[in-house]
Write an enzyme that holds these catalytic residues in place. Sequence first.
Site, PDB file in Angstrom:
ATOM      1  N   LYS A 117       0.827  -1.206   0.000  1.00 28.55           N
ATOM      2  CA  LYS A 117       0.000   0.000   0.000  1.00 28.55           C
ATOM      3  C   LYS A 117       0.862   1.257   0.000  1.00 28.55           C
ATOM      4  O   LYS A 117       0.660   2.170  -0.791  1.00 28.55           O
ATOM      5  CB  LYS A 117      -0.910  -0.034   1.227  1.00 28.55           C
ATOM      6  CG  LYS A 117      -1.864   1.139   1.316  1.00 28.55           C
ATOM      7  CD  LYS A 117      -3.126   0.771   2.065  1.00 28.55           C
ATOM      8  CE  LYS A 117      -2.989   0.882   3.553  1.00 28.55           C
ATOM      9  NZ  LYS A 117      -3.033   2.278   4.038  1.00 28.55           N
ATOM     10  N   SER A 118       1.842   1.304   0.886  1.00 26.13           N
ATOM     11  CA  SER A 118       2.672   2.518   0.995  1.00 26.13           C
ATOM     12  C   SER A 118       3.407   2.785  -0.311  1.00 26.13           C
ATOM     13  O   SER A 118       3.512   3.925  -0.768  1.00 26.13           O
ATOM     14  CB  SER A 118       3.700   2.343   2.116  1.00 26.13           C
ATOM     15  OG  SER A 118       3.045   2.223   3.350  1.00 26.13           O
ATOM     16  N   GLN A 162       4.494   9.098   7.340  1.00 21.83           N
ATOM     17  CA  GLN A 162       3.617  10.039   6.632  1.00 21.83           C
ATOM     18  C   GLN A 162       4.086  11.465   6.860  1.00 21.83           C
ATOM     19  O   GLN A 162       4.125  12.276   5.931  1.00 21.83           O
ATOM     20  CB  GLN A 162       2.166   9.854   7.088  1.00 21.83           C
ATOM     21  CG  GLN A 162       1.597   8.517   6.633  1.00 21.83           C
ATOM     22  CD  GLN A 162       0.197   8.255   7.138  1.00 21.83           C
ATOM     23  OE1 GLN A 162      -0.362   9.046   7.904  1.00 21.83           O
ATOM     24  NE2 GLN A 162      -0.383   7.141   6.734  1.00 21.83           N
ATOM     25  N   ASP A 215       1.288  -1.226  12.033  1.00 23.17           N
ATOM     26  CA  ASP A 215      -0.004  -1.654  11.488  1.00 23.17           C
ATOM     27  C   ASP A 215      -0.325  -3.113  11.831  1.00 23.17           C
ATOM     28  O   ASP A 215      -1.466  -3.561  11.650  1.00 23.17           O
ATOM     29  CB  ASP A 215      -0.029  -1.473   9.967  1.00 23.17           C
ATOM     30  CG  ASP A 215       0.025  -0.002   9.566  1.00 23.17           C
ATOM     31  OD1 ASP A 215      -0.410   0.844  10.373  1.00 23.17           O
ATOM     32  OD2 ASP A 215       0.502   0.297   8.464  1.00 23.17           O
ATOM     33  N   LYS A 255      -4.972   5.857  14.711  1.00 25.33           N
ATOM     34  CA  LYS A 255      -5.075   5.206  13.392  1.00 25.33           C
ATOM     35  C   LYS A 255      -6.537   5.307  12.919  1.00 25.33           C
ATOM     36  O   LYS A 255      -7.291   6.123  13.434  1.00 25.33           O
ATOM     37  CB  LYS A 255      -4.586   3.760  13.490  1.00 25.33           C
ATOM     38  CG  LYS A 255      -3.077   3.660  13.742  1.00 25.33           C
ATOM     39  CD  LYS A 255      -2.276   4.223  12.588  1.00 25.33           C
ATOM     40  CE  LYS A 255      -0.785   4.169  12.871  1.00 25.33           C
ATOM     41  NZ  LYS A 255      -0.014   4.881  11.846  1.00 25.33           N
ATOM     42  N   GLY A 295      -5.229   7.945   5.129  1.00 23.60           N
ATOM     43  CA  GLY A 295      -4.328   8.850   5.848  1.00 23.60           C
ATOM     44  C   GLY A 295      -3.083   9.165   5.039  1.00 23.60           C
ATOM     45  O   GLY A 295      -2.591  10.302   5.044  1.00 23.60           O
ATOM     46  N   ARG A 346      -7.096   1.896  17.822  1.00 26.07           N
ATOM     47  CA  ARG A 346      -6.882   0.448  17.651  1.00 26.07           C
ATOM     48  C   ARG A 346      -6.602  -0.252  18.972  1.00 26.07           C
ATOM     49  O   ARG A 346      -6.692  -1.482  19.028  1.00 26.07           O
ATOM     50  CB  ARG A 346      -5.756   0.189  16.644  1.00 26.07           C
ATOM     51  CG  ARG A 346      -6.210   0.389  15.220  1.00 26.07           C
ATOM     52  CD  ARG A 346      -5.157  -0.001  14.204  1.00 26.07           C
ATOM     53  NE  ARG A 346      -5.719   0.113  12.862  1.00 26.07           N
ATOM     54  CZ  ARG A 346      -5.004   0.273  11.753  1.00 26.07           C
ATOM     55  NH1 ARG A 346      -3.687   0.340  11.817  1.00 26.07           N
ATOM     56  NH2 ARG A 346      -5.599   0.366  10.578  1.00 26.07           N
ATOM     57  N   SER A 372       6.971   8.888  12.259  1.00 25.91           N
ATOM     58  CA  SER A 372       5.875   8.706  11.308  1.00 25.91           C
ATOM     59  C   SER A 372       6.371   8.902   9.885  1.00 25.91           C
ATOM     60  O   SER A 372       6.911   9.954   9.540  1.00 25.91           O
ATOM     61  CB  SER A 372       4.753   9.723  11.594  1.00 25.91           C
ATOM     62  OG  SER A 372       3.962   9.901  10.443  1.00 25.91           O
TER      63      SER A 372
HETATM   64  C1  S3P Z   1       2.226   4.788   6.267  1.00 26.45           C
HETATM   65  C2  S3P Z   1       2.768   5.132   7.463  1.00 26.45           C
HETATM   66  C3  S3P Z   1       2.239   4.689   8.752  1.00 26.45           C
HETATM   67  C4  S3P Z   1       1.297   3.501   8.592  1.00 26.45           C
HETATM   68  C5  S3P Z   1       0.317   3.707   7.465  1.00 26.45           C
HETATM   69  C6  S3P Z   1       1.067   3.893   6.158  1.00 26.45           C
HETATM   70  C7  S3P Z   1       2.832   5.323   5.038  1.00 26.45           C
HETATM   71  O1  S3P Z   1       1.545   5.737   9.350  1.00 26.45           O
HETATM   72  O2  S3P Z   1       0.600   3.277   9.803  1.00 26.45           O
HETATM   73  O3  S3P Z   1      -0.530   2.594   7.352  1.00 26.45           O
HETATM   74  O4  S3P Z   1       2.546   4.822   3.933  1.00 26.45           O
HETATM   75  O5  S3P Z   1       3.631   6.274   5.132  1.00 26.45           O
HETATM   76  P1  S3P Z   1       2.303   6.858  10.246  1.00 26.45           P
HETATM   77  O6  S3P Z   1       3.237   7.578   9.361  1.00 26.45           O
HETATM   78  O7  S3P Z   1       1.208   7.750  10.740  1.00 26.45           O
HETATM   79  O8  S3P Z   1       2.983   6.079  11.336  1.00 26.45           O
END
Ligand code: S3P
Length: 437
Positions: free
Chosen positions: A23-24, A171, A318, A345, A96, A349, A169
Amino acid sequence: MANQLTIHSGQPLIGQCRVPGDKSISHRAVIFGSIAEGRTRIRNFLNGHDCFATVAVMRALGVRIDERSATELVVNGVGLNGLQEPEDVLDCANSGTTIRLMTGLLAGQPFASVLTGSEQIRRRPMGRIATPLRQMGARIVGRQDGKLAPLSIAPADLQAIDYAMPVASAQVKSCVLLAGLYAHGLTIVREPGPARDHTERMLMAMGAPIEVMGSTVHGERPQRPLRPLDITVPGDISSAAFLLAAGALTPGSNLTITDVGINPTRIGIVDALAEMGAAIQYKSRTEQGGEPTANLVITTSELRGTTFGGEQIVTMIDELPTLAVVATQAAGRTIIRDAGELRVKEVDRIEATVTELKKLGARIVGTEDGFVIDGPTPLYGAVVDSHGDHRLAMALTVAALIAKGSTTIYNAHVTADSFPGFEATLRALGAVIQEIG
Ligand code: S3P
């Protein structure tokens, strides 16, 4: 997509399978491919709801994205300065990663935009990205002083910052690095823990001036166009984790999951299962699109309670609801700490996992930043709810596979947010799952 799953326990899981693309990495391939110059080809793209939210947002910004098949996209990159002002509000749905990365990308554009999403997204913290972006000069307005979406972004001239992230994080890191591509000067991001590094790897592969030194990342405005990619997305280890857990717990199982991404910032769950005593092996290691991959083999194992915390947590953030399920079957006490991020999240969770696993008979207590779980505890089939959270729906499915009798999971359609075909994959391995609605 089923809104309700009924799972009958008792069958071993045997055979070989694949999991959908990461996904990322899928999100990043679409976003970065859009600002490259030329055509980026993405194979094994995750065709889940979250990643299609990113596709829709990039299309609304004027990028042509062709769907060659359900899992193959061609992104016709418009270059760093080729995005167009969107005609409407950008809908990030439930994702997110979409809203946080896009805010970073849009903060330095010469046009206005508004990002929003589902009710769930509009409850999740955005102050963590608005704060560093505003320090760079971004003009971001959101509810509660920019802490909540919708976020409205006005054109701005950005300056680089040296930013020490208060939470580990990926993200937030990616958001600041994306804004840094449009800022004057050298952007520095300091990480408190090893958050996933797919952004750094992919941007470097595209020729962006990104440099990684331990837990510090430097980035700046590229002098040359970003090179488009031809990438095959590795299988998502976060999706493989459900199968690994199910394989470790379900008596008589023997599973091989092929072509899974094993980036060191993502394999906390494999290490954790091994620490608990799971018989798990990496086979046929190779590399795909700048990311290490392997086949993962797991057989049913005797497990022991273990304590997890510190830097390992971000590498399996996750997967923690699933690890909690595994811990119910381990001998002794498992403690998971330093995982307060779980509270922000898709849902809280910690609370949701504790509430639902208790319905199955688990001995689990939630703490401020994690769980305390005692095992082994027999689980009993019951009616449970995903709370609209894809990872919780799948963690509960793993629990259901070992709970005596049958378990019904409500609001199970969300599995497709990150793992389309989850139920079919388990069924092909021998699980008995009925889908309704
Ligand atoms: C992700 C980062 C994580 C993860 C999310 C995907 C990403 O979140 O929990 O499912 O793709 O950068 P955080 O950056 O908030 O930890």
